[in-house]
Motif scaffolding. Structure first.
Motif, PDB file in Angstrom:
ATOM      1  N   ALA A 129       2.855   8.159  13.489  1.00 10.48           N
ATOM      2  CA  ALA A 129       2.697   7.349  12.289  1.00 10.48           C
ATOM      3  C   ALA A 129       1.607   7.970  11.414  1.00 10.48           C
ATOM      4  O   ALA A 129       0.710   8.650  11.909  1.00 10.48           O
ATOM      5  N   ASN A 130       1.712   7.739  10.117  1.00  7.93           N
ATOM      6  CA  ASN A 130       0.635   8.136   9.212  1.00  7.93           C
ATOM      7  C   ASN A 130      -0.437   7.054   9.303  1.00  7.93           C
ATOM      8  O   ASN A 130      -0.461   6.102   8.526  1.00  7.93           O
ATOM      9  N   ASN A 131      -1.304   7.203  10.296  1.00  5.40           N
ATOM     10  CA  ASN A 131      -2.225   6.126  10.648  1.00  5.40           C
ATOM     11  C   ASN A 131      -3.196   5.771   9.522  1.00  5.40           C
ATOM     12  O   ASN A 131      -3.514   4.600   9.324  1.00  5.40           O
ATOM     13  N   GLY A 164      -6.888   5.751  16.330  1.00  2.00           N
ATOM     14  CA  GLY A 164      -7.709   4.583  16.056  1.00  2.00           C
ATOM     15  C   GLY A 164      -8.694   4.824  14.928  1.00  2.00           C
ATOM     16  O   GLY A 164      -8.891   3.963  14.058  1.00  2.00           O
ATOM     17  N   MET A 165      -9.309   6.006  14.933  1.00  7.66           N
ATOM     18  CA  MET A 165     -10.264   6.354  13.881  1.00  7.66           C
ATOM     19  C   MET A 165      -9.569   6.382  12.520  1.00  7.66           C
ATOM     20  O   MET A 165     -10.090   5.855  11.522  1.00  7.66           O
ATOM     21  N   GLU A 166      -8.378   6.982  12.455  1.00  7.90           N
ATOM     22  CA  GLU A 166      -7.655   7.079  11.189  1.00  7.90           C
ATOM     23  C   GLU A 166      -7.247   5.693  10.683  1.00  7.90           C
ATOM     24  O   GLU A 166      -7.332   5.421   9.482  1.00  7.90           O
ATOM     25  N   ARG A 167      -6.818   4.833  11.575  1.00  8.38           N
ATOM     26  CA  ARG A 167      -6.425   3.480  11.165  1.00  8.38           C
ATOM     27  C   ARG A 167      -7.624   2.705  10.626  1.00  8.38           C
ATOM     28  O   ARG A 167      -7.531   2.024   9.603  1.00  8.38           O
ATOM     29  N   ARG A 168      -8.727   2.793  11.336  1.00  5.72           N
ATOM     30  CA  ARG A 168      -9.947   2.091  10.929  1.00  5.72           C
ATOM     31  C   ARG A 168     -10.436   2.609   9.574  1.00  5.72           C
ATOM     32  O   ARG A 168     -10.742   1.825   8.656  1.00  5.72           O
ATOM     33  N   ASN A 169     -10.508   3.934   9.436  1.00  4.72           N
ATOM     34  CA  ASN A 169     -10.999   4.515   8.185  1.00  4.72           C
ATOM     35  C   ASN A 169     -10.040   4.221   7.025  1.00  4.72           C
ATOM     36  O   ASN A 169     -10.476   3.992   5.892  1.00  4.72           O
ATOM     37  N   GLY A 170      -8.739   4.240   7.313  1.00  3.06           N
ATOM     38  CA  GLY A 170      -7.771   3.928   6.278  1.00  3.06           C
ATOM     39  C   GLY A 170      -7.892   2.487   5.800  1.00  3.06           C
ATOM     40  O   GLY A 170      -7.806   2.207   4.599  1.00  3.06           O
ATOM     41  N   MET A 171      -8.100   1.565   6.751  1.00  2.00           N
ATOM     42  CA  MET A 171      -8.253   0.155   6.377  1.00  2.00           C
ATOM     43  C   MET A 171      -9.467  -0.027   5.468  1.00  2.00           C
ATOM     44  O   MET A 171      -9.397  -0.725   4.434  1.00  2.00           O
ATOM     45  N   ALA A 266      -1.379 -10.035   8.790  1.00  2.00           N
ATOM     46  CA  ALA A 266      -0.542  -8.872   8.502  1.00  2.00           C
ATOM     47  C   ALA A 266      -0.553  -7.899   9.673  1.00  2.00           C
ATOM     48  O   ALA A 266      -1.475  -7.894  10.491  1.00  2.00           O
ATOM     49  N   SER A 267       0.496  -7.055   9.707  1.00  2.00           N
ATOM     50  CA  SER A 267       0.556  -5.987  10.698  1.00  2.00           C
ATOM     51  C   SER A 267       1.104  -4.732  10.041  1.00  2.00           C
ATOM     52  O   SER A 267       2.225  -4.728   9.523  1.00  2.00           O
ATOM     53  N   GLY A 268       0.310  -3.668  10.042  1.00  2.00           N
ATOM     54  CA  GLY A 268       0.777  -2.396   9.508  1.00  2.00           C
ATOM     55  C   GLY A 268       1.920  -1.859  10.362  1.00  2.00           C
ATOM     56  O   GLY A 268       1.853  -1.884  11.590  1.00  2.00           O
ATOM     57  N   LEU A 269       2.971  -1.368   9.721  1.00  2.00           N
ATOM     58  CA  LEU A 269       4.191  -0.971  10.430  1.00  2.00           C
ATOM     59  C   LEU A 269       4.025   0.374  11.136  1.00  2.00           C
ATOM     60  O   LEU A 269       3.747   1.397  10.510  1.00  2.00           O
ATOM     61  N   ASN A 270       4.213   0.352  12.449  1.00  2.36           N
ATOM     62  CA  ASN A 270       4.252   1.569  13.257  1.00  2.36           C
ATOM     63  C   ASN A 270       5.322   1.339  14.319  1.00  2.36           C
ATOM     64  O   ASN A 270       5.069   0.707  15.333  1.00  2.36           O
ATOM     65  N   GLN A 296       5.058  15.477  11.307  1.00  4.62           N
ATOM     66  CA  GLN A 296       6.075  14.574  10.799  1.00  4.62           C
ATOM     67  C   GLN A 296       5.604  13.134  10.998  1.00  4.62           C
ATOM     68  O   GLN A 296       4.980  12.813  12.011  1.00  4.62           O
ATOM     69  N   TYR A 297       5.922  12.279  10.020  1.00  2.00           N
ATOM     70  CA  TYR A 297       5.465  10.892  10.051  1.00  2.00           C
ATOM     71  C   TYR A 297       6.656   9.923  10.059  1.00  2.00           C
ATOM     72  O   TYR A 297       7.686  10.180   9.440  1.00  2.00           O
ATOM     73  N   THR A 298       6.471   8.814  10.759  1.00  2.00           N
ATOM     74  CA  THR A 298       7.446   7.738  10.725  1.00  2.00           C
ATOM     75  C   THR A 298       7.177   6.858   9.489  1.00  2.00           C
ATOM     76  O   THR A 298       6.109   6.950   8.882  1.00  2.00           O
ATOM     77  N   PRO A 299       8.134   5.991   9.087  1.00  2.00           N
ATOM     78  CA  PRO A 299       7.964   5.172   7.879  1.00  2.00           C
ATOM     79  C   PRO A 299       6.746   4.242   7.952  1.00  2.00           C
ATOM     80  O   PRO A 299       6.368   3.787   9.043  1.00  2.00           O
ATOM     81  N   VAL A 300       6.124   3.969   6.798  1.00  2.00           N
ATOM     82  CA  VAL A 300       4.941   3.102   6.744  1.00  2.00           C
ATOM     83  C   VAL A 300       5.196   1.909   5.837  1.00  2.00           C
ATOM     84  O   VAL A 300       5.980   1.969   4.895  1.00  2.00           O
ATOM     85  N   ASP A 301       4.516   0.811   6.158  1.00  2.00           N
ATOM     86  CA  ASP A 301       4.527  -0.392   5.324  1.00  2.00           C
ATOM     87  C   ASP A 301       3.502  -1.344   5.919  1.00  2.00           C
ATOM     88  O   ASP A 301       2.986  -1.104   7.019  1.00  2.00           O
ATOM     89  N   VAL A 302       3.199  -2.413   5.213  1.00  2.00           N
ATOM     90  CA  VAL A 302       2.388  -3.482   5.781  1.00  2.00           C
ATOM     91  C   VAL A 302       3.265  -4.730   5.797  1.00  2.00           C
ATOM     92  O   VAL A 302       3.854  -5.111   4.776  1.00  2.00           O
ATOM     93  N   VAL A 303       3.392  -5.335   6.974  1.00  2.00           N
ATOM     94  CA  VAL A 303       4.288  -6.473   7.149  1.00  2.00           C
ATOM     95  C   VAL A 303       3.487  -7.758   6.980  1.00  2.00           C
ATOM     96  O   VAL A 303       2.490  -7.992   7.673  1.00  2.00           O
ATOM     97  N   THR A 304       3.937  -8.590   6.048  1.00  2.00           N
ATOM     98  CA  THR A 304       3.271  -9.847   5.720  1.00  2.00           C
ATOM     99  C   THR A 304       4.303 -10.964   5.720  1.00  2.00           C
ATOM    100  O   THR A 304       5.493 -10.737   5.987  1.00  2.00           O
ATOM    101  N   LYS A 305       3.865 -12.145   5.382  1.00  2.00           N
ATOM    102  CA  LYS A 305       4.787 -13.281   5.332  1.00  2.00           C
ATOM    103  C   LYS A 305       5.887 -13.052   4.296  1.00  2.00           C
ATOM    104  O   LYS A 305       6.984 -13.590   4.409  1.00  2.00           O
TER     105      LYS A 305
END
Length: 318
Positions: A129-131, A164-171, A266-270, A296-305
């Motif tokens: 994933a593109n974390n 984990g570092m990439e996800r945290r820094n990206g957030m 929310a949950s970021g899509l992975n 190569q990266y899998t699709p990204v999105d943020v899943v919300t209500k």
């Protein structure tokens, strides 16, 4: 004459297809998985096994049980078995280098799946994933929900994890970018970072002392849903559900259920199903000598209500 030529052409095509199937059956992919403790990794391996089966490929999966010494030994075992392609999901991006070098010397191409690896490693390709981007989208949504100022707790997996570092820094980057553009200011106050080892129980154990020490928490962000679900359990047991928002990354079905109920932000899509399938496809491309993108990266999105129904799969095992 035409019938004879047509029959010959059909025979050649059938022979080619048969040869391709036989060749596929002779391919062995070895997969060194550093852990299968979380539902994400259970689904990742299930999807990889199914994709391998659909392509008549032999897949050997070894679980290192969250132990880098065992993972190194597992890679050595797979090399000794003579696998054609080696897939590694590393526990530690540097400690795994010795094992990868052994595969290189044996002439076995290496694919790194899900987790990152040190830049010095010689690998055929990486897929994950593109974390950072997933974290960025999740951070944007948090800022959109809470505004420019918030007190946050971060629950990370393990210290050595690049993902984990990439996800945290990206957030963090996503929060600041959205807040500054929208509100003209940004104040993300990280009260503390806990460590949950990527598991639900780890999230519980990380969150419990934090709840005792901090009474002013607005948001908990965890780098995966399993830990966030554990953190939410601790929040509920402390009688503080409703006052603390919870967001994370991965797209676990239980998180989606809670998003639908309004109890999880929310949950970021992975998607582990896509990752498992695409890793096997990539391994076959590498085996066949095809040119592949190095990362190569899998699709990204943020899943919300607002969009959870688009991604919710009641039949999913994750």
């Amino acid at each position: 004459m035409k019938k004879r030529m047509l029959s010959l052409l059909i025979f050649v095509l059938m022979l080619s297809l048969t040869s391709a199937v036989v060749a596929a059956q002779n391919i062995t992919i070895g997969w060194s998985q550093y852990t299968q403790k979380s539902p994400f990794y259970t689904e990742l391996i299930r999807a990889a096994k199914l994709e391998a089966e659909n392509n008549n490929v032999r897949l050997i999966v070894l679980d290192a049980m969250d132990d880098i010494v065992k993972q190194t030994a597992d890679v050595e075992d797979l090399i000794a078995r003579g696998v054609d392609v080696l897939v590694v999901n590393p526990k530690d991006p540097k400690a795994i280098l010795v094992a990868v070098e052994q595969a290189n010397r044996a002439g076995i191409p290496v694919i790194v799946a899900d987790s990152g690896i040190d830049a010095s490693a010689k690998v055929a390709a990486q897929i994950r994933a593109n974390n950072f981007e997933i974290g960025f989208l999740t951070g944007e949504h948090i800022a959109k929900t809470v505004g420019a100022e918030t007190n946050m707790v971060i629950i990370s997996g393990t210290i050595e994890s690049i993902a984990g570092m990439e996800r945290r820094n990206g957030m963090i980057a996503g929060f600041y970018d959205y807040a500054l553009k929208t509100y003209g200011k940004a104040d993300l106050n990280v009260l503390v970072e806990g460590w949950g080892a990527w598991t639900k129980q780890g999230g519980v154990e990380a969150m419990e002392p934090i709840l005792v020490a901090h009474k002013d928490i607005d948001v908990v962000f965890a780098v995966n849903d399993s830990m966030a679900l554990g953190a939410l359990q601790a929040i509920e047991e402390a009688g503080r559900e409703g006052e603390i928002l919870v967001a994370a990354i991965d797209g676990e079905k239980q998180a989606y259920d809670l998003i639908k109920e309004g109890r999880y932000l929310a949950s970021g899509l992975n998607n582990p199903t896509i990752l498992g399938q695409e890793t096997i496809k990539l391994a076959l491309q590498v085996f066949n000598g095809e040119d592949v993108d190095p990362i190569q990266y899998t699709p990204v999105d943020v899943v919300t209500k607002d969009n959870v129904d688009k991604y919710y799969d009641p039949a999913s095992e994750f």
